[in-house]
Design an enzyme around this catalytic site. Structure first.
Site, PDB file in Angstrom:
ATOM      1  N   LYS A 166       5.364  11.392   0.459  1.00 54.60           N
ATOM      2  CA  LYS A 166       4.314  11.093  -0.512  1.00 54.60           C
ATOM      3  C   LYS A 166       3.986   9.598  -0.598  1.00 54.60           C
ATOM      4  O   LYS A 166       2.820   9.220  -0.673  1.00 54.60           O
ATOM      5  CB  LYS A 166       4.777  11.589  -1.893  1.00 54.60           C
ATOM      6  CG  LYS A 166       3.696  11.695  -2.912  1.00 54.60           C
ATOM      7  CD  LYS A 166       2.907  12.938  -2.669  1.00 54.60           C
ATOM      8  CE  LYS A 166       2.007  13.318  -3.781  1.00 54.60           C
ATOM      9  NZ  LYS A 166       1.540  14.696  -3.622  1.00 54.60           N
ATOM     10  N   GLY A 200      27.090  16.478   1.605  1.00 62.69           N
ATOM     11  CA  GLY A 200      27.006  17.923   1.386  1.00 62.69           C
ATOM     12  C   GLY A 200      28.003  18.296   0.313  1.00 62.69           C
ATOM     13  O   GLY A 200      28.932  17.529   0.051  1.00 62.69           O
ATOM     14  N   GLU A 211      22.156   5.067   0.733  1.00 59.88           N
ATOM     15  CA  GLU A 211      20.741   5.372   0.495  1.00 59.88           C
ATOM     16  C   GLU A 211      20.336   5.239  -0.969  1.00 59.88           C
ATOM     17  O   GLU A 211      19.150   5.184  -1.275  1.00 59.88           O
ATOM     18  CB  GLU A 211      20.408   6.780   1.021  1.00 59.88           C
ATOM     19  CG  GLU A 211      20.985   7.951   0.226  1.00 59.88           C
ATOM     20  CD  GLU A 211      22.439   8.291   0.563  1.00 59.88           C
ATOM     21  OE1 GLU A 211      23.130   7.419   1.113  1.00 59.88           O
ATOM     22  OE2 GLU A 211      22.881   9.408   0.248  1.00 59.88           O
ATOM     23  N   CYS A 213      29.302  10.189   3.348  1.00 61.65           N
ATOM     24  CA  CYS A 213      30.037  11.044   2.410  1.00 61.65           C
ATOM     25  C   CYS A 213      30.607  12.266   3.149  1.00 61.65           C
ATOM     26  O   CYS A 213      31.467  12.101   3.999  1.00 61.65           O
ATOM     27  CB  CYS A 213      29.139  11.425   1.238  1.00 61.65           C
ATOM     28  SG  CYS A 213      30.096  12.073  -0.132  1.00 61.65           S
ATOM     29  N   TYR A 214      30.131  13.479   2.875  1.00 59.21           N
ATOM     30  CA  TYR A 214      30.624  14.646   3.616  1.00 59.21           C
ATOM     31  C   TYR A 214      30.451  14.425   5.119  1.00 59.21           C
ATOM     32  O   TYR A 214      31.308  14.819   5.920  1.00 59.21           O
ATOM     33  CB  TYR A 214      29.865  15.909   3.174  1.00 59.21           C
ATOM     34  CG  TYR A 214      30.216  17.132   3.977  1.00 59.21           C
ATOM     35  CD1 TYR A 214      31.335  17.889   3.664  1.00 59.21           C
ATOM     36  CD2 TYR A 214      29.438  17.532   5.064  1.00 59.21           C
ATOM     37  CE1 TYR A 214      31.675  19.006   4.414  1.00 59.21           C
ATOM     38  CE2 TYR A 214      29.760  18.636   5.825  1.00 59.21           C
ATOM     39  CZ  TYR A 214      30.876  19.383   5.491  1.00 59.21           C
ATOM     40  OH  TYR A 214      31.214  20.481   6.231  1.00 59.21           O
ATOM     41  N   ASP A 267      -2.894  14.561  -1.761  1.00 62.42           N
ATOM     42  CA  ASP A 267      -2.710  14.940  -0.361  1.00 62.42           C
ATOM     43  C   ASP A 267      -4.013  15.382   0.301  1.00 62.42           C
ATOM     44  O   ASP A 267      -4.366  14.905   1.386  1.00 62.42           O
ATOM     45  CB  ASP A 267      -1.662  16.064  -0.254  1.00 62.42           C
ATOM     46  CG  ASP A 267      -0.359  15.675  -0.920  1.00 62.42           C
ATOM     47  OD1 ASP A 267      -0.138  14.466  -1.115  1.00 62.42           O
ATOM     48  OD2 ASP A 267       0.431  16.571  -1.251  1.00 62.42           O
ATOM     49  N   HIS A 273      27.410   6.158  -0.650  1.00 66.13           N
ATOM     50  CA  HIS A 273      26.011   6.504  -0.343  1.00 66.13           C
ATOM     51  C   HIS A 273      25.149   5.238  -0.210  1.00 66.13           C
ATOM     52  O   HIS A 273      24.683   4.693  -1.211  1.00 66.13           O
ATOM     53  CB  HIS A 273      25.430   7.387  -1.455  1.00 66.13           C
ATOM     54  CG  HIS A 273      25.991   8.766  -1.432  1.00 66.13           C
ATOM     55  ND1 HIS A 273      25.420   9.780  -0.704  1.00 66.13           N
ATOM     56  CD2 HIS A 273      27.078   9.296  -2.029  1.00 66.13           C
ATOM     57  CE1 HIS A 273      26.132  10.877  -0.842  1.00 66.13           C
ATOM     58  NE2 HIS A 273      27.157  10.617  -1.647  1.00 66.13           N
TER      59      HIS A 273
END
Ligand code: XMP
Length: 510
Positions: free
Chosen positions: A366, A54, A170, A81-82, A226, A168
């Site tokens: 997606k 954040g 990710e 992180c945050y 979609d 991070h």
């Protein structure tokens, strides 16, 4: 089904974290930090919680906080992180801020032996983006990784299954990020990994059959990924009980309307209704030049044409939509200011009464929607289709939209696509297309003066379309595209290439 909660504190990577969890075959959902309580987390049976990053400092009174009871709720937590700093703060520890302790970019991290770092070398590269840092682990926690500047790059309280990483995991720049998430999910949370697209298709088809019974379903098909995948899935479940209504407003790319019709009538069992209404749309667009006015007219006209058709014959049973997960995620931070109006979601008019709205893809990202589309046998071109704005070429023909100008743009765009496909460069692009800026320029062809339309080429690479880089297409490809457009498209005598990134430009010109 096992699930992980990504608790969003306003970080920019919240969706990425959830996608990374799902890539490990575990279902993850995102909730804003202020929309769920510790009791609900426990009652819902989440196998683990990930606190996102954040933008705030934990000492900022406006910063997002969470009930510290989560630390003793028996649910494993990974703070990123945050989220890691918040965990330290909630556990009674300290977080400090110092200019010379900030780290940004790729940083060497030294990991100690720990379940979180199984198969992670003692030295590797991680991605850091922080100014605040944790000087000492809070009571009950131990440090399990450091960097040259960061005394607590990772920490844990194994007895409570609480883990925090300042970096991070990710993002792909963290070399062993995937391993770290895997270790947390499988070895700390004890997940088995039951989130697979084959299971998703089988379960969804079964649920759709149960829900729909012998009733009808109507779906508005746009030809985009979609709604196409939703149509294929519902067709697999209930076949001809499904009616797809395809409004062809004549603002699609060259031959696209026919391609959509052919795909769905030949490959799938369903009723397919195509409404060709270019003339009606062009009449409404006559004289309009303002982008927002054009968007409003196209959106309103689409709504009217579509629902009038439904009123005629399909206004009962169920209404289906291709809503996907990112359409529904509520963010932990406020909404950005509106730059353009997007008309993608179609509300049901008050006089039409369906039993319910069906959104079979509402929990998928997606890339998962595409995987489902491939498994259901949709053509590759449709599954990997680039984003296309709802108002179609209406916002790529700058200024007034006329049949002739749409035709010119369709021809130029088809040449661009053909050349990019032929040289294999199309795969490298997130999005590319031709624009008709509405500028006429002087040229010479043979011995004669010409005064004709200019075509602009736009091509971008991006991860999320929030920001984008203009694509460095090799000159020889651009040269071939330019030659062909000028030679083959009547009334065009000049081609230019757009070298604006986003920001300050947007992807589309209108
Ligand atoms: P911008 O132009 O806002 O585009 O940088 C970002 C992405 O959104 C697409 N786009 C739209 N999509 N309706 C849509 O469904 C719209 O009105 C619209 N306008 C832009 C654009 O193609 C790009 O992928």
């Amino acid at each position: 089904m096992e699930k992980i909660l990504v608790l969003d504190f306003g970080g920019q990577y919240n969706q990425l974290i959830a996608r990374r969890v799902r890539e490990q075959s575990i279902y993850a959902e995102i909730k804003p930090y202020n929309k769920i309580t510790v009791d609900e987390i426990v009652a819902e049976g989440y196998k683990g919680v990930i606190f996102t990053g954040g933008p705030n400092s934990v000492y900022d009174p406006a910063s997002p906080h969470f009930d510290p009871a989560i630390l003793d709720a028996g649910v494993p937590v990974l703070g990123i992180c945050y989220g890691c700093q918040l965990m330290a703060y909630m556990a009674g520890g300290m977080v400090e801020s110092a200019e010379d302790s900030s780290e940004y970019g790729k940083i060497d991290v030294y990991a100690q032996k720990n379940v979180l770092f199984t198969d992670v070398p003692s030295k590797s590269i991680c991605w850091m983006s922080h100014r605040d840092y944790i000087p000492h682990p809070p009571k009950g926690f131990t440090t399990i990784a450091v960097t040259d500047k960061c005394p607590v790059a990772a920490m844990c309280d194994e007895s409570r299954k609480l883990y925090g990483v300042q970096f991070h995991p990710e993002v792909t720049h963290t070399e062993y990020g995937k391993h770290i998430l895997h270790n947390f999910l499988y070895d700390v949370c004890g997940c088995a990994g039951d989130w697979r697209m084959d299971n998703f298709i089988d379960d969804t088809v079964r649920e759709l059959r149960e829900k729909i019974g012998d009733k009808g379903v109507v779906l508005g098909l746009s030809g985009g990924v979609d709604s196409s995948v939703a149509a294929a899935l519902i067709s697999k479940a209930v076949g001809r009980q499904l009616t797809c209504v395809f409004v062809d407003q004549g603002l699609m790319r060259k031959n696209e309307g026919d391609f959509v019709e052919e795909t769905f009538t030949k490959l799938f069992d369903m009723n397919f209704v195509r409404i060709n209404c270019q003339d009606e749309f062009l009449t409404k667009l006559k004289g309009l030049t303002d982008p927002e006015d054009k968007r409003t007219v196209i959106g309103t006209e689409f709504y009217n044409v579509f629902w009038n058709k439904i009123r005629e014959s399909y206004g009962s049973g169920f209404f289906a939509q291709g809503t996907i997960y990112p359409d529904r995620i509520e963010s932990g931070k406020g909404d950005a200011s509106k730059i353009k109006t997007h008309h993608n979601q179609v509300g049901v008019p008050k006089d039409i009464h369906f039993e319910d709205v069906i959104e079979p893809l509402k929990d998928l990202f997606k890339d998962e929607v595409r995987a489902v589309g491939e498994k259901l046998g949709l053509p590759h071109d449709l599954v990997w289709r680039q984003p296309f704005p709802g108002p179609g070429l209406g916002v790529r023909v700058i200024g007034e939209v006329t049949a002739e100008r749409v035709r010119i743009l369709q021809e130029a765009d088809a040449i661009l696509r053909d050349e990019m496909d032929k040289c294999g460069y199309a795969k490298e692009m997130s999005q590319f297309f031709a624009v008709l800026p509405g500028v006429k320029t002087v040229g010479v062809m043979g011995d004669s003066r010409t005064y004709s339309e200019l075509v602009a080429i736009r091509a971008v690479t991006t991860d999320d379309f929030m920001t984008a880089d203009w694509a460095k297409i090799p000159y020889d490809i651009l040269g071939r595209v330019s030659n062909r457009i000028i030679n083959e498209v009547d009334k065009v005598n000049r081609v230019v290439y757009d070298i604006t990134s986003k920001p300050p430009g947007t992807v589309e010109w209108e």
